[in-house]
Structures are given as C-alpha cells and as structure tokens.
Design a protein around this motif. Structure first.
Motif, PDB file in Angstrom:
ATOM      1  N   THR A   6      -9.102  -7.014  -2.364  1.00 49.70           N
ATOM      2  CA  THR A   6      -8.985  -6.012  -1.602  1.00 49.70           C
ATOM      3  C   THR A   6      -7.896  -5.296  -1.117  1.00 49.70           C
ATOM      4  O   THR A   6      -8.442  -3.825  -1.074  1.00 49.70           O
ATOM      5  CB  THR A   6      -9.173  -7.056   0.305  1.00 49.70           C
ATOM      6  OG1 THR A   6     -10.452  -7.175  -0.641  1.00 49.70           O
ATOM      7  CG2 THR A   6     -10.114  -5.702   0.779  1.00 49.70           C
ATOM      8  N   PHE A   7      -7.128  -5.598  -1.242  1.00 42.72           N
ATOM      9  CA  PHE A   7      -5.778  -4.626  -1.176  1.00 42.72           C
ATOM     10  C   PHE A   7      -5.346  -3.366  -2.316  1.00 42.72           C
ATOM     11  O   PHE A   7      -5.594  -2.377  -1.509  1.00 42.72           O
ATOM     12  CB  PHE A   7      -4.408  -5.323  -1.066  1.00 42.72           C
ATOM     13  CG  PHE A   7      -2.601  -4.469  -0.457  1.00 42.72           C
ATOM     14  CD1 PHE A   7      -3.273  -3.915   0.631  1.00 42.72           C
ATOM     15  CD2 PHE A   7      -2.011  -4.620  -1.668  1.00 42.72           C
ATOM     16  CE1 PHE A   7      -2.005  -3.422   0.494  1.00 42.72           C
ATOM     17  CE2 PHE A   7      -0.885  -3.542  -1.902  1.00 42.72           C
ATOM     18  CZ  PHE A   7      -0.716  -3.199  -0.171  1.00 42.72           C
ATOM     19  N   SER A  65      -9.488   1.220   8.270  1.00 44.17           N
ATOM     20  CA  SER A  65      -9.854   0.810   6.829  1.00 44.17           C
ATOM     21  C   SER A  65     -11.262   2.465   7.007  1.00 44.17           C
ATOM     22  O   SER A  65     -11.696   3.632   6.142  1.00 44.17           O
ATOM     23  CB  SER A  65     -10.668   0.006   6.548  1.00 44.17           C
ATOM     24  OG  SER A  65     -11.824   0.283   5.685  1.00 44.17           O
TER      25      SER A  65
END
Length: 491
Positions: A339-340, A432
């Motif tokens: 995800t990072f 995000s």
C-alpha cells in the motif's frame, strides 16, 4: 490610447469556442440515450442546447475581437477559464437528469472527468442512465489530450496564434518538435489519440468479449488515463484475462510520450531506446511488478495462482503509475508495504507529453541525476558539470524550473492536506485524497481506495479537491500564476 494588458475579447471568443465544442460532443451521448431509453434523452438534449447556445452567444458578442497573436497572459486565462467553463456546462447532464442532483457532487464528478482524475462520488454506477454515463466517459476523453489542443486542431478559422495555448496546455515538458506548425502538431496528436481509442475498442470487443457500449467507454477512459468505468467494480467486474491484458497494454501506451508514439508510427523505433524517460518508465513498471509479486503471491497466491497474481499486480502498477485508476483488484488489501509503494506512485506519473498526471518521470529522473551530481560538484567546485538527458546537457534554467515545480507540487500537497483535514476529513483520507487529486490518479487509500469512493466526504472538501484536480491537470503553474501580482502587472 495605451494598449490593454489583456485582450479580454479574444479570451471570451475562444472560451466560447470551447463551450460550443463541449455542447457538440455532449450531443454524442444522445444516440445512446435513444437506444437504451432510460429517461435521460430530454436532459441531454437540453444540456447540449444550453451549452451550444451559451458558447454561440460568447462568440457572437466578441466578433470584433482583435486577431493579434495570443500572448502568454491570454493563453493562461483561456486555458483556466476554458476548463472552468467546460466543467460548469459539463455538469448539466448530471443535474438535469437527476443522476447527481447535488451540484457539489456534479461539479466534482465533471472536473474529475475533464482532468482525467477518475475520482468518483457514484455509489451505483450501473444505475446511471447509459447516455449520461457515456458523457461521463467522454469528459475524460476530451480532457485526455486537452480541449485546447482539440480546438486548435479542428478550428483553424480562429485566425489567432496557438503556440501559447499549446505551451500552457501540453501535459509536461517535452523538447522534440513534431512539426513547426502547432495546428499540424495538434492534428497529428489527435489522430494518434483517436486511432488508438478505435483500435482498443475493437480489441475489447474482439477478442475481449465486451459489448460495444462497454468497449467504447473503457477505451475512452483508458487512452485518456482517466479510469472511469461503466461498472461499480471497475475492470474487476469482467473477470477476464484478455480484457485485463488489453487494458494493461493501452494504459501503458497512453502513459508514453505522444511524440515517441508519433515517431513509432513512422517506424522510427530507435527513438524509444534513445529516450531516457521511456527506459525509466518501462524499468519502473517491471521493477515494481517483480518487487510486489512475492508479497501478493504469499497473500492470495494459494487461491488465485501465479498468473492471476502476476496479472493483478501488473495491472495495478500500470494503472497507478499512468494515473489511470482502473482496478482489477484492491491493492490496499495486499499489506502495508505494498500500500505504501502504491501511495508513492500517486506522486509519480508516467511520461511527459502523455495523458497521465503526476509529477512525470522525467522530472524525477532529472531530480535524481542532479542530486547525485552534487556529490561530484562538491569534490570539483570549479568544474561545470551539467545534467544530461538523452545524451544532451540540460540547460540550468530547466533544472531551476524543475526544482521550483517539485517544491510547489509538494507544498500544494502539504497545504491541501492541512485544509482538507481542517474541513473534517480523517487524516489518512485527507492525505490520500489530496495526493490522488493533485496527481490526477483517482483511487487513493483508506475508504477512498479502489473499493471506495469520495461520496462521503464533506462538500467543502470536494470543492478544495476540485481545485487541486484542476491545478494538477494544468501542471500547477498555469493556475497558480493567475494569483500572483506579476501576472497582472504590465512590467
């Protein structure tokens, strides 16, 4: 009498041209509305008519505009006002059809389309009438190469110079000139763009197995690196290896510098391997895919098998780096490390001169090269050590512009995150949402990841994100410069 600093009439005249084009392209949704008969015919006809008439009024009211060549100030204003006008009129089909009755949501969805971001507020995409849904896809196709370039390509009768418009609109820094005349350049770019869209549509139908409606919609939003789908589950809905690989190939092509694609069409393939950015582009896709595969295969491999795991990883890597935003799987379920990595890709983008968003790989490559050369300059302080790209030295003013752009990009991200958090959005969602908006990517992480959307965010934050999407699409400076005192001074 001193000459006016800005030619207001020519700005209004050309914005009127853009609004007319918007209304004409909006009318292309009408046949789908008639065929599927889902109640959106009258709203689409009204929307198109209102847009066409408004554009015509703007043009006729400025018939006497000067035909002097457009200067930089007019160029920036035409680009900014053109996109805002397109968004205002482009939101009409959503509001009049009641598909998106809330105007904040309708504006957000429209500017997300025109900026090819692909962030959506729709909770049930399949429930939206087919005509309106086609317009949603068309907004991304329009925005992909830029409505400004389209205007220059098909309206040579404007009688004004186009280079300043193209310089303000063209997505990213690119040195090669395809043709000295900007109108011919725009025509060639749009011919490539249209041809690739048509080829993908045919391939998605045969052998992809899609019906014509789904095929053309996904082609429109692939070549624009937009990512709007006709299905709530995005490309995952089709559960087809053939569809996945076709879209992967065309997303990758859309993320390639269109100048290179032009040379490729002329079989000058050597140009690809002489281009440093393209080598970094393909290397980054391959490298990240093979870095992520072991982790993903360890999580889902037992259920999906290696080929499916590989395909899902490759699809998501290409989708995010090209800022398309299609999803064949939810990468946020692949663990924190993966995800990072995808979060970092929200800033990257693909090639300059492509339809992708983000900072663009060429800037990152030049930034890294300049950073490493600083060690050498420390050892040899009197030496002139230029940065090289494609075997040629890069002028210092390009490096200064690059550093300014990266600083402004990151500052916009930080300030935007602070504002959106202040407006009541959760920290991870805010960070995000801002990253994906400025980068024109679409999906983010947390609740706005591939399986979520932006519907639940406060309306105030949607307006902020809308501004950030526009700034990101026009590479920040085109909008930001309008708010500087230098822009409005004669000297």
């Amino acid at each position: 009498m001193p000459k006016s600093l800005i030619n207001i009439k020519v700005i209004i005249h050309l914005v009127g041209s853009l609004v007319i084009i918007c209304g004409a392209l909006m009318a292309l949704s009408i046949p789908f509305s008639i065929y599927y008969n889902e109640g959106d015919l009258i709203p689409l006809i009204l929307s198109s008519a209102i847009t066409l008439i408004s554009g015509l009024v703007l043009k006729l009211s400025t018939k006497s505009h000067s035909n002097d060549e457009i200067k930089k100030r007019e160029g920036y204003l035409i680009v900014a006002l053109g996109w805002i006008s397109m968004t205002i009129f482009g939101s009409l089909p959503y509001v009049l059809s009641n598909a998106i009755p809330n105007y904040s949501n309708a504006f957000f969805e429209t500017i997300s389309g025109l900026t090819t971001t692909g962030a959506s507020i729709l909770n049930d995409i399949e429930a939206v009438p087919k005509g309106v849904l086609f317009w949603r896809s068309m907004t991304q196709w329009i925005g992909g190469m830029g409505i400004i370039v389209l205007t220059i390509a098909i309206l040579p009768l404007l009688g004004v110079g186009g280079m300043e418009l193209f310089a303000s609109e063209a997505p990213g820094p690119t040195k090669d000139k395809i043709h000295p005349r900007i109108k011919e350049t725009a025509k060639r770019l749009w011919l490539i763009y249209f041809s690739l869209t048509l080829i993908q549509t045919i391939l998605l139908m045969f052998p992809g197995g899609m019906n014509f409606y789904d095929a053309i919609n996904h082609s429109l939003t692939t070549m624009s690196t937009g990512g709007f789908s006709t299905k709530q589950a995005s490309v995952a809905h089709f559960d087809s290896a053939i569809v996945d690989y076709i879209i992967i190939v065309f997303m990758f092509i859309a993320g390639t510098n269109f100048t290179l694609l032009y040379f490729g069409a002329k079989l000058k393939l050597k140009k690809f391997w002489e281009n440093d950015e393209f080598k970094w582009y393909i290397g980054t896709v391959i490298g990240l895919t093979f870095i992520i595969i072991p982790t993903v295969y360890g999580i889902v491999g037992a259920n999906l098998g290696f080929e499916k795991s590989f395909r899902d990883v490759l699809f998501q890597v290409v989708s995010i780096i090209t800022t398309t935003g299609f999803a064949s799987a939810d990468f946020t379920t692949w663990g924190a490390f993966v995800t990072f990595l995808f979060f970092l890709l929200l800033f990257t983008g693909a090639s300059a001169g492509s339809t992708s968003g983000g900072m663009k790989l060429v800037r990152i490559v030049l930034l890294m090269k300049n950073g490493f050369l600083e060690f050498k300059r420390k050892l040899h302080p009197n030496a002139v050590i230029p940065v090289h790209l494609n075997g040629q030295g890069v002028p210092p003013h390009i490096i200064y512009n690059l550093l300014a752009f990266v600083f402004f990009y990151l500052s916009t991200f930080v300030v935007g995150s602070i504002i959106v958090t202040f407006l009541g959005v959760d920290f991870m969602e805010a960070v995000s949402a801002v990253a994906t908006s400025v980068g024109n990517v679409g999906p983010g992480i947390a609740s706005i990841g591939p399986s979520g959307n932006f519907y639940h965010l406060p309306d105030s934050s949607k307006w902020v994100l809308s501004i950030l999407m526009l700034m990101g699409r026009l590479e920040l400076f085109t909008i930001a410069i309008l708010f500087t005192p230098y822009f409005w001074r004669r000297n």
